[in-house]
Design an enzyme around this catalytic site. Sequence first.
Site, PDB file in Angstrom:
ATOM      1  N   TYR A 146       3.421  28.511  91.211  1.00 15.47           N
ATOM      2  CA  TYR A 146       4.722  29.065  90.821  1.00 15.47           C
ATOM      3  C   TYR A 146       5.826  28.730  91.825  1.00 15.47           C
ATOM      4  O   TYR A 146       7.008  28.915  91.529  1.00 15.47           O
ATOM      5  CB  TYR A 146       4.637  30.596  90.655  1.00 15.47           C
ATOM      6  CG  TYR A 146       3.658  31.055  89.586  1.00 15.47           C
ATOM      7  CD1 TYR A 146       3.108  30.156  88.677  1.00 15.47           C
ATOM      8  CD2 TYR A 146       3.289  32.389  89.478  1.00 15.47           C
ATOM      9  CE1 TYR A 146       2.205  30.564  87.713  1.00 15.47           C
ATOM     10  CE2 TYR A 146       2.385  32.808  88.500  1.00 15.47           C
ATOM     11  CZ  TYR A 146       1.840  31.886  87.628  1.00 15.47           C
ATOM     12  OH  TYR A 146       0.952  32.301  86.667  1.00 15.47           O
ATOM     13  N   LYS A 195     -11.188  27.371  91.827  1.00 16.35           N
ATOM     14  CA  LYS A 195     -11.664  26.343  90.896  1.00 16.35           C
ATOM     15  C   LYS A 195     -12.067  25.147  91.765  1.00 16.35           C
ATOM     16  O   LYS A 195     -11.548  24.034  91.639  1.00 16.35           O
ATOM     17  CB  LYS A 195     -10.517  26.005  89.918  1.00 16.35           C
ATOM     18  CG  LYS A 195     -10.915  25.106  88.765  1.00 16.35           C
ATOM     19  CD  LYS A 195     -11.778  25.801  87.723  1.00 16.35           C
ATOM     20  CE  LYS A 195     -12.179  24.826  86.641  1.00 16.35           C
ATOM     21  NZ  LYS A 195     -13.255  25.335  85.786  1.00 16.35           N
ATOM     22  N   ASP A 227     -12.989  30.499  85.715  1.00 18.80           N
ATOM     23  CA  ASP A 227     -13.375  30.640  84.307  1.00 18.80           C
ATOM     24  C   ASP A 227     -14.540  31.620  84.163  1.00 18.80           C
ATOM     25  O   ASP A 227     -14.566  32.464  83.269  1.00 18.80           O
ATOM     26  CB  ASP A 227     -13.695  29.275  83.663  1.00 18.80           C
ATOM     27  CG  ASP A 227     -14.433  28.331  84.598  1.00 18.80           C
ATOM     28  OD1 ASP A 227     -14.606  28.674  85.783  1.00 18.80           O
ATOM     29  OD2 ASP A 227     -14.862  27.250  84.155  1.00 18.80           O
ATOM     30  N   ASP A 251      -2.510  36.200  88.635  1.00 16.39           N
ATOM     31  CA  ASP A 251      -1.576  36.648  87.599  1.00 16.39           C
ATOM     32  C   ASP A 251      -2.355  36.937  86.317  1.00 16.39           C
ATOM     33  O   ASP A 251      -2.224  37.999  85.689  1.00 16.39           O
ATOM     34  CB  ASP A 251      -0.553  35.516  87.375  1.00 16.39           C
ATOM     35  CG  ASP A 251       0.578  35.931  86.463  1.00 16.39           C
ATOM     36  OD1 ASP A 251       0.664  37.127  86.134  1.00 16.39           O
ATOM     37  OD2 ASP A 251       1.383  35.054  86.079  1.00 16.39           O
ATOM     38  N   ASP A 255      -3.946  40.897  84.874  1.00 17.03           N
ATOM     39  CA  ASP A 255      -3.587  41.432  83.553  1.00 17.03           C
ATOM     40  C   ASP A 255      -4.840  41.691  82.720  1.00 17.03           C
ATOM     41  O   ASP A 255      -4.933  42.701  82.019  1.00 17.03           O
ATOM     42  CB  ASP A 255      -2.668  40.465  82.800  1.00 17.03           C
ATOM     43  CG  ASP A 255      -1.204  40.756  83.088  1.00 17.03           C
ATOM     44  OD1 ASP A 255      -0.940  41.512  84.054  1.00 17.03           O
ATOM     45  OD2 ASP A 255      -0.325  40.242  82.377  1.00 17.03           O
TER      46      ASP A 255
END
Length: 361
Positions: A146, A195, A227, A251, A255
Amino acid sequence: MNLNIGVIKGDGIGPEIVAEAMKVLDQVGKTYGHTCGYTQLLMGGASIDVHGVPLTDETVAAAKSCDAVLMGSIGGDAKTSPWYQLEPSRRPEAGLLRIRKELNLFANLRPAVLYDELKGACPLKEEITEGGFDMMIMRELTGGLYFGERRTVEEDGVMTAYDSLTYNENEIRRIAKRGFDIAMKRRRKVTSVDKANVLDSSRLWRKVVEEVAKGYPEVTLEHMLVDNCAMQLVKDPKQFDVILTENMFGDILSDEASMVTGSIGMLSSASLNETKFGLYEPSGGSAPDIAGKGIANPIATILSAAMMLRFSFDLDKEADAIEQAVERVLKEGYRTIDIMSEGKQQVNTEKMGDLIAGYIR
Ligand code: NAD
């Protein structure tokens, strides 16, 4: 101890829920012999109304002089509020982005706790949620995808977009240390999510996290691919204590984790910097649809105050007292409207605050 606390009541339900958190903090002060000194800070729409901007330099300086800041929530209804007629840099949310930057808040903490009493609100199967769960998602907040370089260009007649995911070892080390410190106050397990089978940034993340782990022999470290983590959160959420991860993965995972707990009115959060300073706030927004009705759930803000005692003031016993009071009130069947279910007793915002304050031991 004198607790020097900045308070941003904010907009919408902000003043209502913050008042209840202050009530509980004052009760903790009385019970444990601390004095809470509050500095009122204006931010968001409340600041626009008085100063014409969502955050002034004076407020930033005043926030920096506090040990921690407790916040309600800021913003209004984008369709009807005059604040949203202003250019984006002068709207309420710009104040929040600026204060996070000014205070260098690089670590975001979001607990996802499923109380046994509220498990009906959880979309997962009962055999998975039996006994509840309690995890802390620690997300890096100021680096990664980001904040990396981005551009969109035409190459050989084809539009191509680039976003770069960059982390240096210092950025990883400081958040990893914070994650292990927090694990030391909990069940002493860190799941570092990356990852690393694909990304260089994740391989560096893993290497630095392993180096930091050497300084915390009491903490168990495991690595998990993002994942797999997304699957494990719904398959077996009880396995997690602290999940430590970079900005984008955090992020998404935070959630996902919060959705499996049920109501937004129960979700606390903290953003920390390298010192003990933190900004503590509920995960929800200013809920303009219910503002002024006295029905908002103050528990997320009260639990944010507990996080503040634990992480900014090292007052673990006092934080436990708040969390236990919340559990007791839920166990006795008191509910605000958002978490109401059949056979329980519905109470308003103020009464919920009174009950929790009354159970501080
Ligand atoms: P919201 O979280 O304010 O509301 C979503 C829904 O959840 C609403 O139905 C609301 O009534 C309910 N809700 C939220 N908190 C609750 C509580 N404590 N008790 C009971 N019900 C609760 O999200 P939104 O409607 O998308 O945003 C409203 C405003 O809040 C916007 O201006 C947005 O920018 C702002 N916002 C601020 C923050 C912040 O201050 N950090 C975070 C998110 C949104």
